[in-house]
Design a protein around this motif. Sequence first.
Motif, mmCIF file in Angstrom:
data_model
loop_
_atom_site.group_PDB
_atom_site.id
_atom_site.type_symbol
_atom_site.label_atom_id
_atom_site.label_comp_id
_atom_site.label_asym_id
_atom_site.label_seq_id
_atom_site.Cartn_x
_atom_site.Cartn_y
_atom_site.Cartn_z
ATOM 1 N N ARG A 161 0.709 6.207 -7.444
ATOM 2 C CA ARG A 161 -0.412 7.008 -7.932
ATOM 3 C C ARG A 161 -0.106 8.498 -7.861
ATOM 4 N N ASP A 162 0.521 8.927 -6.758
ATOM 5 C CA ASP A 162 0.781 10.351 -6.575
ATOM 6 C C ASP A 162 1.914 10.853 -7.462
ATOM 7 N N HIS A 175 2.041 1.767 -3.505
ATOM 8 C CA HIS A 175 0.916 2.092 -4.386
ATOM 9 C C HIS A 175 0.531 3.563 -4.260
ATOM 10 N N ARG A 176 0.550 4.100 -3.044
ATOM 11 C CA ARG A 176 0.220 5.520 -2.864
ATOM 12 C C ARG A 176 1.248 6.394 -3.574
ATOM 13 N N TRP A 177 2.534 6.048 -3.406
ATOM 14 C CA TRP A 177 3.568 6.826 -4.083
ATOM 15 C C TRP A 177 3.392 6.735 -5.595
ATOM 16 N N ALA A 179 -3.275 -1.102 -6.983
ATOM 17 C CA ALA A 179 -3.209 0.346 -6.768
ATOM 18 C C ALA A 179 -4.411 1.031 -7.401
ATOM 19 N N LEU A 203 0.797 -1.223 0.000
ATOM 20 C CA LEU A 203 0.000 0.000 0.000
ATOM 21 C C LEU A 203 0.836 1.283 0.000
ATOM 22 N N ARG A 216 -7.669 1.067 -5.435
ATOM 23 C CA ARG A 216 -7.780 1.957 -4.258
ATOM 24 C C ARG A 216 -7.467 3.402 -4.629
ATOM 25 N N ASP A 217 -7.582 3.731 -5.884
ATOM 26 C CA ASP A 217 -7.255 5.086 -6.334
ATOM 27 C C ASP A 217 -8.369 6.046 -5.911
ATOM 28 N N ASP A 222 -9.748 3.497 0.699
ATOM 29 C CA ASP A 222 -9.086 2.486 1.526
ATOM 30 C C ASP A 222 -10.033 1.780 2.480
#
Length: 403
Positions: free
Chosen positions: A34-35, A30-32, A318, A27, A321-322, A331
């Motif tokens: 997407r951002d 995945h956040r990195w 990823a 997770l 959960r976008d 989330d």
Amino acid sequence: MTATPALDHVPATDVDPFGTDVLLDPLPFHRWLRDAGPVVRLTRYDVVASGRYDVVRDALVNWQDLRSGAGVGLADFHTEAPWRPPSLLLEADPPQHDAPRRVLAKVLGPRALRSLRERWAADAAALVDRVLARGPEFDAVTALSETFPLRVFPDAVGLPEAGRENLLPYGDLLFNAFGPRNALLEDKLPRLGELSAWVNAQCARDALAPHGFGADIWAAADRGDITHDQAPLVVRSLLSAGVDTTVNGLSAVLHAVATHPRQWARLRAEPDLARVAFDEAVRWESPVQTFFRTTARDTELGGVRVPAGRKVLLFLGAANRDPRHWGADADDLDLGRDPSGHVGFGMGLHQCVGQHVARLEAESVLRALAARVTTVAPAGPPRRRPNNTMRSWASLPLRVTPA
């Protein structure tokens, strides 16, 4: 007019998405991802990647430009020989993909599932009763998630009882092989010949029961819908992907309701939410985390020009959960959400043809459990089984309160 940016202008990282630390807890990466942007370069493997929902979905749908025939793993079948004959469904594009897809879609269609519904519901009820008779605590992976699919699905295919224990290690090897040749894959390779030989032997006509999914596929070959050379490969597609994804999907939904007691209470009050619960858990957990595509020509992806012949790694987990698509609560597990657009089963031409079978298996288990227990809670720390493609479980201890 502004030119489409080239790859050398997009963010890059040397993080290994197939490293054990990322596989066990993807997770944060995945956040990195997407951002960082719609498209990112993974320099360790010289591939393009995306974790944003709109980019991943568009790439899955655009089979003309982002092809599966070069393999849906890191290996490029245009430059290196595959370790087994490629899947006619997963690793083929039209027109080679079309006839096998039509056959399997019919074999696994609504008529077949209607005939299985009552039987699978009874099998799930009997299994849950046996598990509960042993006490209120059990490991959901071994007691339910593995046991139920390994019984009902091979039965439906027409496999003999002997040797079914090979299906899970074969699937573990297969999904590891979609990644790099790292320690996870190397650890499985000593059994490659043995497991492949067993699976291939089960795909022969005379190894299968006279009635079942396998026999239906061979009957399609007799009608000329596919060739007799294609028939065993279509059966193999069932055995390759029909167990592991369901096993891990079942574990995902059981983990989800155990850690979200309000959602479990809602499911008990509304048993018809069983399928929604499964799809929401697949979105939230994404048992299949990644798949590759290969650009057939220079292709615009997320506003970036990707040259022909490049591997593109799509992070399904990823994308699922976008918050750009699912909202600020992406989330959260929520049975009030409509999860139908998730990419956990893929999307478009190569969307999982057996997803309705998985849903029926999960619905059978969830309904049986909801009718018999009032609460489901963790009974100890769960343990993951790292895999290059699957978000997999080794152990999921649960404690239930019988109704």
